[in-house]
Design an enzyme around this catalytic site. Structure first.
Site, PDB file in Angstrom:
ATOM      1  N   GLU A 130      -4.224   1.819  -7.197  1.00  9.08           N
ATOM      2  CA  GLU A 130      -4.620   2.956  -6.370  1.00  9.08           C
ATOM      3  C   GLU A 130      -3.741   4.155  -6.702  1.00  9.08           C
ATOM      4  O   GLU A 130      -2.589   4.221  -6.234  1.00  9.08           O
ATOM      5  CB  GLU A 130      -4.443   2.628  -4.877  1.00  9.08           C
ATOM      6  CG  GLU A 130      -5.299   1.496  -4.381  1.00  9.08           C
ATOM      7  CD  GLU A 130      -5.537   1.590  -2.875  1.00  9.08           C
ATOM      8  OE1 GLU A 130      -6.691   1.598  -2.471  1.00  9.08           O
ATOM      9  OE2 GLU A 130      -4.563   1.681  -2.116  1.00  9.08           O
ATOM     10  N   HIS A 176       0.850  -1.188   0.000  1.00  9.31           N
ATOM     11  CA  HIS A 176       0.000   0.000   0.000  1.00  9.31           C
ATOM     12  C   HIS A 176       0.889   1.242   0.000  1.00  9.31           C
ATOM     13  O   HIS A 176       1.960   1.249   0.602  1.00  9.31           O
ATOM     14  CB  HIS A 176      -0.913  -0.024   1.233  1.00  9.31           C
ATOM     15  CG  HIS A 176      -1.963   1.036   1.202  1.00  9.31           C
ATOM     16  ND1 HIS A 176      -1.696   2.344   1.542  1.00  9.31           N
ATOM     17  CD2 HIS A 176      -3.264   0.999   0.827  1.00  9.31           C
ATOM     18  CE1 HIS A 176      -2.810   3.061   1.391  1.00  9.31           C
ATOM     19  NE2 HIS A 176      -3.781   2.268   0.957  1.00  9.31           N
TER      20      HIS A 176
HETATM   21  P1  PGA Z   1      -9.791   5.725   0.463  1.00  8.62           P
HETATM   22  O1  PGA Z   1      -8.555   4.731   0.747  1.00  8.62           O
HETATM   23  O2  PGA Z   1     -10.918   4.883  -0.037  1.00  8.62           O
HETATM   24  O3  PGA Z   1     -10.057   6.354   1.804  1.00  8.62           O
HETATM   25  O4  PGA Z   1      -9.331   6.708  -0.552  1.00  8.62           O
HETATM   26  C1  PGA Z   1      -8.278   3.661  -0.109  1.00  8.62           C
HETATM   27  C2  PGA Z   1      -7.014   2.966   0.306  1.00  8.62           C
HETATM   28  O5  PGA Z   1      -6.072   3.641   0.767  1.00  8.62           O
HETATM   29  O6  PGA Z   1      -6.909   1.736   0.172  1.00  8.62           O
END
Ligand code: PGA
Length: 250
Positions: A172, A98
């Site tokens: 992401e 992440h």
């Molecule tokens: P968010 O976070 O939905 O609050 O943008 C997603 C993540 O960091 O996995």
């Protein structure tokens, strides 16, 4: 028949022990109204809640995931948690790479690939996060960044081809996490087509699923579901509120 998506709730360190148990209980109790049997829902609480939530989710069709694991199998690594321990307490998947771990813990692609190996050794499903920063996005470096991040993962994967493991790639964009901003549909279509093409080469080695993460909410979920090759969502902030999460999943 409409496509059934995968929803991964990434609770990060947002909830206290009691609040996490309360939310897990609420979700487990609503498993049938969430239609958890048809879709796949994975809850990823902090390490300290994993055992208790594993017990709550037993027989519920909702799965348990961890937020990270050690890149080592075992040994003198203070404060770390091994993939073997996670598997033993009932986690079937684990998020790795992440952007918050890459940024705050300086995790490298090599370390993340080692974590993937530890998870696959335990027959767990790694949920590998990849994505570009705002600077990389503005300088049109997304493709190069994703390719580099995934190269390490795919190399790790080939060692496990005989077990045909499951792997989840969560795209992401770092600039989208927690900001309320999501990339436009054209951009996401390009990215997911790229990820699909990159993954296709390895489809003999693994079953690969693709998630989108970053500011997923009740309002944008319908639009996001239209993106080709998308199998589901990694949800941070909006997964902390039962009603919001329910609206997204439903
Ligand atoms: P968010 O976070 O939905 O609050 O943008 C997603 C993540 O960091 O996995």
């Amino acid at each position: 028949m409409s496509k059934s998506f995968l929803y991964v709730a990434n609770w990060k360190m947002e909830l206290s022990h009691q609040k996490a148990l309360q939310l897990a209980r609420q979700i487990a109790d609503s498993a049938s109204s969430l239609n958890a049997q048809q879709k796949k829902i994975i809850l990823c609480p902090s390490f300290t809640e994993l055992s208790a939530i594993a017990a709550l989710l037993k027989n519920s069709d909702i799965e348990l995931g961890a937020q990270d694991c050690s890149r080592h199998r075992s040994g003198a690594y203070m404060g770390e948690i091994s993939a073997q321990t996670l598997a033993e307490i009932g986690a079937t998947s684990c998020i790795v790479g992440h952007s918050e771990r890459r940024t705050y813990h300086h995790e490298t692609d090599i370390e993340i690939a080692a974590k993937v190996e530890r998870l696959l050794e335990q027959k767990m499903c790694p949920i590998v996060c990849v994505g570009e920063t705002k600077h990389q996005f503005e300088h049109k470096q997304t493709q190069v960044v994703l390719q580099k991040q995934l190269d390490f993962i795919f190399t790790a994967l080939t060692q496990f081809s005989n077990q045909k493991p499951s792997l989840i790639i969560a795209y992401e964009p770092v600039w989208s996490i927690g900001t309320g901003i999501i990339p436009n549909t054209k951009y996401l279509t390009e990215i997911f087509t790229l990820l699909y093409d990159l993954g296709k080469e390895y489809s003999f080695d693994a079953q690969i699923k693709l998630l989108y993460g970053g500011s997923v909410n009740e309002t944008n979920i319908a639009l996001l579901k239209e993106i080709p090759f998308l199998d589901g969502f990694l949800i941070g902030g909006a997964s902390l509120d039962f009603q919001k999460f329910k609206n997204i999943v439903s």
